[in-house]
Design a protein around this motif. Structure first.
Motif, PDB file in Angstrom:
ATOM      1  N   UNK A   8      -1.209  -3.936  11.206  1.00  0.00           N
ATOM      2  CA  UNK A   8      -2.701  -3.109  11.468  1.00  0.00           C
ATOM      3  C   UNK A   8      -3.734  -3.700  10.547  1.00  0.00           C
ATOM      4  N   UNK A   9      -5.010  -3.795  11.158  1.00  0.00           N
ATOM      5  CA  UNK A   9      -6.054  -4.395  10.465  1.00  0.00           C
ATOM      6  C   UNK A   9      -7.365  -4.050  10.829  1.00  0.00           C
ATOM      7  N   UNK A  50       2.405  -1.465   7.038  1.00  0.00           N
ATOM      8  CA  UNK A  50       1.848  -1.287   5.840  1.00  0.00           C
ATOM      9  C   UNK A  50       0.261  -0.910   5.985  1.00  0.00           C
ATOM     10  N   UNK A  51      -0.069   0.232   5.333  1.00  0.00           N
ATOM     11  CA  UNK A  51      -1.514   0.773   5.688  1.00  0.00           C
ATOM     12  C   UNK A  51      -2.111   0.989   4.335  1.00  0.00           C
ATOM     13  N   UNK A  55     -11.024   2.824   2.794  1.00  0.00           N
ATOM     14  CA  UNK A  55     -11.602   3.470   3.730  1.00  0.00           C
ATOM     15  C   UNK A  55     -11.355   3.127   5.181  1.00  0.00           C
ATOM     16  N   UNK A  56     -10.888   1.443   5.246  1.00  0.00           N
ATOM     17  CA  UNK A  56     -10.311   0.787   6.085  1.00  0.00           C
ATOM     18  C   UNK A  56      -8.985   1.400   6.803  1.00  0.00           C
ATOM     19  N   UNK A  57      -7.962   1.678   5.810  1.00  0.00           N
ATOM     20  CA  UNK A  57      -6.792   2.296   6.080  1.00  0.00           C
ATOM     21  C   UNK A  57      -6.945   3.710   6.564  1.00  0.00           C
ATOM     22  N   UNK A 102      -2.269  -7.841   0.967  1.00  0.00           N
ATOM     23  CA  UNK A 102      -2.678  -6.666   1.643  1.00  0.00           C
ATOM     24  C   UNK A 102      -1.568  -5.764   1.737  1.00  0.00           C
ATOM     25  N   UNK A 103      -1.854  -4.432   2.084  1.00  0.00           N
ATOM     26  CA  UNK A 103      -0.873  -3.617   2.314  1.00  0.00           C
ATOM     27  C   UNK A 103      -0.048  -3.857   3.372  1.00  0.00           C
ATOM     28  N   UNK A 104      -0.438  -4.428   4.765  1.00  0.00           N
ATOM     29  CA  UNK A 104       0.524  -5.050   5.481  1.00  0.00           C
ATOM     30  C   UNK A 104       1.478  -6.364   5.242  1.00  0.00           C
ATOM     31  N   UNK A 105       0.521  -7.047   4.464  1.00  0.00           N
ATOM     32  CA  UNK A 105       1.353  -8.312   4.242  1.00  0.00           C
ATOM     33  C   UNK A 105       2.659  -8.181   3.288  1.00  0.00           C
ATOM     34  N   UNK A 106       2.453  -7.129   2.362  1.00  0.00           N
ATOM     35  CA  UNK A 106       3.242  -7.055   1.285  1.00  0.00           C
ATOM     36  C   UNK A 106       4.608  -6.224   1.343  1.00  0.00           C
ATOM     37  N   UNK A 107       4.703  -5.624   2.553  1.00  0.00           N
ATOM     38  CA  UNK A 107       5.890  -4.568   2.475  1.00  0.00           C
ATOM     39  C   UNK A 107       7.208  -5.367   2.661  1.00  0.00           C
TER      40      UNK A 107
END
Length: 307
Positions: A8-9, A50-51, A55-57, A102-107
């Motif tokens: 998600x981005x 990962x989110x 504010x974007x999340x 990022x939140x999505x990359x690091x799960x």
């Protein structure tokens, strides 16, 4: 229930306010767009990613919930949200991704939810399969689901984003071996099989890796379903005025899965035996969904009542 697992981005889309060029933040990401398409078609769907808590999340979560997507599989993180800066030149879309830490990359694999018994199909693809640790996490999730669930993948390969080609090719090879349905394009095939001299040879090479069905999309021309158990099935695209092609392929994926779900055909044993008529119906429905999407700015799949 269909489970979509991947990125998600925020797509930063070029816009003009009068004579002033601007960037508009719009929730996106190939896998999330597919989940959005399914949710808007009233197909039960849950999204795993990962989110960020920025504010974007929050923009992403609001978008998912507004589109009837179950967000219980999302993993909240204090890390930033991935950004994709979009450029459209002569109808061709290109991206610059900002994805480090990022939140999505690091799960990690341990953070992912189990695949529940009510999940009939899982969907993977996009940039989420490129970089570790998230890419390895999704490969692990696929291994858990592949024996019981229909697996669909859209690699949607972005060469400019690949930093370790050998690792990425190895991961795709392993995942494609456990994939039932894969969507591809001429660009994907050219990257996957640079040694072949025709897209037909690329289709065959892809099918030899494992998938029972290969969906080959050709934009305004149409789409073809190639299968191990029969002749190819081709349908033409609907004629529309194109505003923006961002998310069109993702909407196609959601429409195809939705059509199989509507017809009660999303089961592991039945995929190899889908008839030409069943595939044609699914391709037509997917194409209609994508045709509506491209008449809008940004990735905006249609809702069921618009079809």
């Amino acid at each position: 229930m269909i489970l979509c697992a991947g990125e998600s981005l925020i797509d930063m889309l070029p816009r003009n306010e009068g004579s002033v060029p601007m960037l508009q933040p719009v929730p996106g990401g190939a896998v999330m767009n597919t989940a959005i398409a399914l949710g808007r078609l009233d197909v039960p769907v849950t999204f795993v990613s990962g989110v960020g808590q920025d504010q974007f999340g929050r923009l992403i979560l609001d978008h998912l919930e507004d589109s009837n997507v179950n967000t219980s599989g999302t993993i909240a993180s204090a890390r930033p949200t991935t950004l994709a800066f979009v450029d459209v030149t002569d109808g061709v879309v290109s991206y610059d991704f900002y994805d480090e830490n990022t939140a999505g990359r690091m799960i990690e694999p341990a953070q992912l939810p189990d695949v529940s018994e009510d999940v009939s199909a899982v969907f993977f693809g996009g940039i989420s399969l490129i970089n570790e640790p998230a890419a390895d996490s999704y490969a692990t999730l696929q291994m858990q689901a592949a024996d019981r669930c229909v697996v669909m993948m859209d690699p949607n390969i972005r060469p400019s984003f690949i930093t370790n080609e050998d690792a990425y090719r190895a991961r795709l090879t392993g995942m494609l071996a456990k994939t039932d349905i894969v969507k591809t394009s001429d660009e994907d095939l050219a990257w996957l099989f640079p040694e072949v001299d025709s897209f037909e040879a690329g289709i065959q090479a892809l099918m030899d890796m494992g998938p029972q069905i290969v969906l080959f999309t050709e934009g305004s021309k149409g789409a073809t379903a190639y299968r191990k158990a029969g002749d190819p099935v081709f349908v033409t695209s609907e004629s529309v005025t194109v505003v923006d092609t961002v998310g069109a392929g993702d909407t196609f994926n959601g429409g195809f899965l939705a059509a199989l779900s509507d017809a009660d055909l999303l089961n592991k044993a039945g995929i190899p035996d889908l008839t030409a008529e069943q595939l044609a119906n699914a391709l037509k429905f997917a194409g209609k969904c994508a045709a509506i999407s491209v008449t809008r700015a940004g990735a905006q799949p249609p809702r069921r009542n618009e079809l």
